[in-house]
Design a protein around this motif. Structure first.
Motif, PDB file in Angstrom:
ATOM      1  N   LYS A   5      12.195   7.060  -5.168  1.00 23.60           N
ATOM      2  CA  LYS A   5      13.283   6.101  -5.089  1.00 23.60           C
ATOM      3  C   LYS A   5      13.582   5.668  -6.514  1.00 23.60           C
ATOM      4  O   LYS A   5      12.807   4.919  -7.125  1.00 23.60           O
ATOM      5  N   ASN A  24       3.763  12.209   8.392  1.00 29.00           N
ATOM      6  CA  ASN A  24       5.153  12.505   8.753  1.00 29.00           C
ATOM      7  C   ASN A  24       5.345  13.845   9.437  1.00 29.00           C
ATOM      8  O   ASN A  24       6.280  14.042  10.195  1.00 29.00           O
ATOM      9  N   SER A  75       7.408   6.188  -2.689  1.00 25.95           N
ATOM     10  CA  SER A  75       7.049   5.314  -1.577  1.00 25.95           C
ATOM     11  C   SER A  75       6.912   6.163  -0.320  1.00 25.95           C
ATOM     12  O   SER A  75       7.301   7.328  -0.302  1.00 25.95           O
ATOM     13  N   ARG A  76       6.388   5.549   0.692  1.00 28.29           N
ATOM     14  CA  ARG A  76       6.251   6.251   1.964  1.00 28.29           C
ATOM     15  C   ARG A  76       7.612   6.759   2.418  1.00 28.29           C
ATOM     16  O   ARG A  76       7.761   7.904   2.838  1.00 28.29           O
ATOM     17  N   ALA A  77       8.604   5.877   2.289  1.00 30.15           N
ATOM     18  CA  ALA A  77       9.940   6.258   2.752  1.00 30.15           C
ATOM     19  C   ALA A  77      10.502   7.413   1.934  1.00 30.15           C
ATOM     20  O   ALA A  77      11.124   8.327   2.478  1.00 30.15           O
ATOM     21  N   ASN A 106      15.439   3.605  -9.296  1.00 25.72           N
ATOM     22  CA  ASN A 106      16.240   2.384  -9.288  1.00 25.72           C
ATOM     23  C   ASN A 106      16.746   1.941 -10.642  1.00 25.72           C
ATOM     24  O   ASN A 106      17.468   0.978 -10.728  1.00 25.72           O
ATOM     25  N   ARG A 138       4.801  15.815  11.946  1.00 19.81           N
ATOM     26  CA  ARG A 138       4.185  15.732  13.267  1.00 19.81           C
ATOM     27  C   ARG A 138       4.487  16.946  14.112  1.00 19.81           C
ATOM     28  O   ARG A 138       3.750  17.308  14.986  1.00 19.81           O
ATOM     29  N   MET A 139       5.644  17.529  13.894  1.00 18.90           N
ATOM     30  CA  MET A 139       5.908  18.723  14.689  1.00 18.90           C
ATOM     31  C   MET A 139       6.684  19.760  13.899  1.00 18.90           C
ATOM     32  O   MET A 139       7.439  19.445  13.001  1.00 18.90           O
ATOM     33  N   ARG A 199       4.578   4.113  -9.773  1.00 14.79           N
ATOM     34  CA  ARG A 199       5.827   4.065 -10.530  1.00 14.79           C
ATOM     35  C   ARG A 199       5.988   5.351 -11.306  1.00 14.79           C
ATOM     36  O   ARG A 199       5.019   5.967 -11.742  1.00 14.79           O
ATOM     37  N   ARG A 217      10.102   4.839  -8.138  1.00 15.26           N
ATOM     38  CA  ARG A 217       8.821   4.665  -7.456  1.00 15.26           C
ATOM     39  C   ARG A 217       8.689   5.702  -6.379  1.00 15.26           C
ATOM     40  O   ARG A 217       9.667   6.056  -5.728  1.00 15.26           O
ATOM     41  N   ARG A 259       8.783  10.612   2.822  1.00 15.27           N
ATOM     42  CA  ARG A 259       9.213  11.011   4.153  1.00 15.27           C
ATOM     43  C   ARG A 259      10.588  11.688   4.092  1.00 15.27           C
ATOM     44  O   ARG A 259      10.823  12.712   4.743  1.00 15.27           O
TER      45      ARG A 259
END
Lengths: 71, 492
Positions: free
Chosen positions: B360, B430, B374-376, B362, B432-433, B341, B372, B379
């Motif tokens: 994120k 994330n 987060s992975r998203a 909120n 990757r290329m 958090r 927070r 990414r």
């Protein structure tokens, strides 16, 4: 006479590259030139689609991520 | 070619044809501005040395000026000078060595700009009218800052965090321009949303932001033939504005009609100020006069984050000519807990926008936002081109005093190690290329042909990858390589 072909160079792990080759093998509409173990040249207008397809592929093999936790 | 409007002055200029440059360089102010802003130091040195030479000089003589180990730098400088049509280099031939000289238009204009003379009026005509006493430097700065903050707040507020007390907002034309330039775009639900280009824009320094907006404007007007405005003339007018003196009044009547028609838009951007009751004079603001100062080119989104981090680390408020746009960067406002958090005690719209890049968010309170990681969200940040290390150093630089205190008491690092490690892991997952757009060169007839071309592209700094065995290489630009191949063919 040498040729110049417009494209996007993608550098990645061999494992990722093999997935890209596999995605391409369906219609052969992504890859322009397979350079080596870690590099391919891809059509410029297909990069977004390729990224998305790659994500989808990887998601299938990833454990579901725990995104819970109270906000 | 792509239809995206170019947000980068160098890119924009690169796309112009040679004839346009000939026209541009007729104005001493333009030649001077290009010299000042667009050239690296070595290229400037070359230009200055050649400026008063009566005859072309051979490339071999030029090589003598440069230490052998700086050959790459020299080649890059020459390639920029050619790209901007400042020098011309004769084609290689057997009888004569290659020669280099300044383009005559550029040479004449730069000489005029430096030594004076001529009646080109390209540095503006001062107004002879009395200047109203209330218009002084602080007034102009306040005015320009207000106008520019309106623009930034409009972009930021589309993130969904309404800035406090956004009353007026920028003019409708400016809003349309921002939408046309895809800095913000219309979402299906009818609202406006910021785009990736918008974030990049936000994190640039003020000077680069102004250029971004101006180039968008040139692009929009250039595509609209009915406007009656010639982008070349507009560009050279902008360069002229940049050469004017802050705090002085200039005569509107000395301008051509097309240029007078541009004035209302420039007022909307805050580049110039026209007093209500004295329409025949205009004042350039600091936004206009700093257009060509500083060699600072545009920043990418990730450099923007780095800059924001550094400004907090040194706790210096050096944020461009107007002291930043979206509010002050305060150090020490972010708390991050082991459960990912994040709380930030800030009201700065810009800082909130930066946090929204990788967290994120909120909840928003009058003096605080909560969210927070987060992975998203990480990414998303990586998709924007920000790296994990940048996020971590941003968090470290902005860590709240309380974090430092606890860390000192318990003898632990300031940021929770779990969070730092997890951010890095998310990035690995994330990233990757790596993609580079450009051109693949292949099908060379023989080894020598291939090796020469590959060496050339390496020297001008566009080579990304090569495979001597397969006689292929990948370059991120092709114009000069094409010219190189053509001249080679002719020389054979």
């Amino acid at each position: 006479m040498p040729r110049a072909i417009r494209g996007v160079l993608i550098e990645c792990d061999p494992s990722i590259k093999s997935i890209i080759v596999n995605i391409d093998s369906v219609n052969h509409d992504f890859i322009i030139e397979d350079l080596d173990e870690e590099r391919v040249v891809v059509k410029e207008n297909m990069v977004q689609l390729l990224k998305q397809k790659l994500e989808d592929r990887l998601k299938e093999n990833l454990p579901p991520v725990d995104e819970s936790g109270s906000e | 070619m792509s239809n995206n409007p170019s947000l980068h002055l160098a890119e924009y200029l690169e796309r112009l044809p040679g004839t346009t440059f000939k026209k541009l360089y007729q104005q001493p102010s333009t030649a001077f501005a290009i010299f000042r802003r667009m050239l690296p130091h070595l290229a400037k040195t070359f230009v200055m040395r050649m400026l008063f030479m009566p005859h072309p000089m051979t490339l071999n003589d030029l090589d003598v000026w440069v230490k052998p180990e700086a050959k790459r730098k020299k080649d890059q400088s020459l390639s920029i000078l050619r790209g901007l049509h400042i020098v011309q280099i004769s084609a290689p031939s057997k009888e004569k060595p290659q020669e280099i000289q300044l383009m005559s238009n550029f040479k004449r204009s730069l000489r005029l700009a430096l030594t004076g003379g001529g009646n080109h009026n390209s540095f503006g005509v001062p107004s002879s009218l009395l200047i109203p006493p209330e218009i002084d430097l602080p007034f102009l700065d306040r005015y320009a800052r207000k106008k520019w903050e309106d623009v930034l707040h409009f972009v930021v507020s589309s993130v969904g965090y309404k800035s406090v007390g956004d009353g007026s907002g920028p003019n409708k034309g400016v809003k349309e321009l921002l939408i046309a330039g895809r800095l913000v775009d219309r979402r299906p639900n009818g609202g406006l949303g910021i785009t990736q280009a918008g974030f990049t824009f936000l994190l640039q320094e003020a000077n680069a932001q102004v250029w971004t907006l101006l180039l968008l404007w040139l692009d929009v007007l250039g595509n609209n033939k009915g406007s009656g405005l010639d982008p070349v003339d507009m560009l050279s007018f902008l360069f002229m504005l940049a050469s004017l003196e802050l705090g002085r009044a200039y005569d509107t009547n000395a301008l051509t009609e097309e240029r007078r028609n541009m004035l209302p838009s420039l007022v909307d951007f805050g580049l110039i100020y026209i007093p209500q009751h004295k329409r025949s004079m205009f004042f350039p603001t600091r936004l206009a006069t700093t257009l060509t100062s500083g060699g600072n080119s545009l920043r990418t989104i990730s450099e923007g984050v780095t800059a924001a981090t550094q400004s907090a680390q040194t706790s210096q408020q050096s944020l461009g000519p107007l002291g930043g746009g979206g509010g002050e960067q305060q150090a020490g406002s972010v708390v991050i807990e082991t459960n990912y958090r994040l709380y930030a005690y800030t009201q700065s719209a810009l800082q909130i926008a930066v946090l929204a890049l990788f967290a994120k968010l909120n909840m928003r309170f009058p003096d605080m936002v909560a969210g927070r990681l987060s992975r998203a969200s990480i990414r998303q940040a990586i998709n924007f081109g920000i790296t994990a290390d940048q996020i971590i150093s941003y968090l470290a630089a902005h860590a709240h005093e309380q974090m430092h205190r606890t860390a000192a008491l318990t003898n632990k690092p300031v940021l929770p190690p779990t969070v730092v490690d997890q951010i890095r892991l998310w990035q690995l997952e994330n990233e990757r290329m790596k993609t580079t757009s450009g051109f693949l060169f292949r099908d060379f007839t023989d080894d020598k042909d291939y090796l020469d071309t590959a060496r050339f592209s390496e020297e001008i700094g566009v080579l990304v990858w090569r495979n001597d065995h397969a006689r292929m290489f990948f370059a991120n630009k092709h114009e000069q390589i094409k010219d190189f191949l053509k001249t080679r063919k002719r020389a054979e």
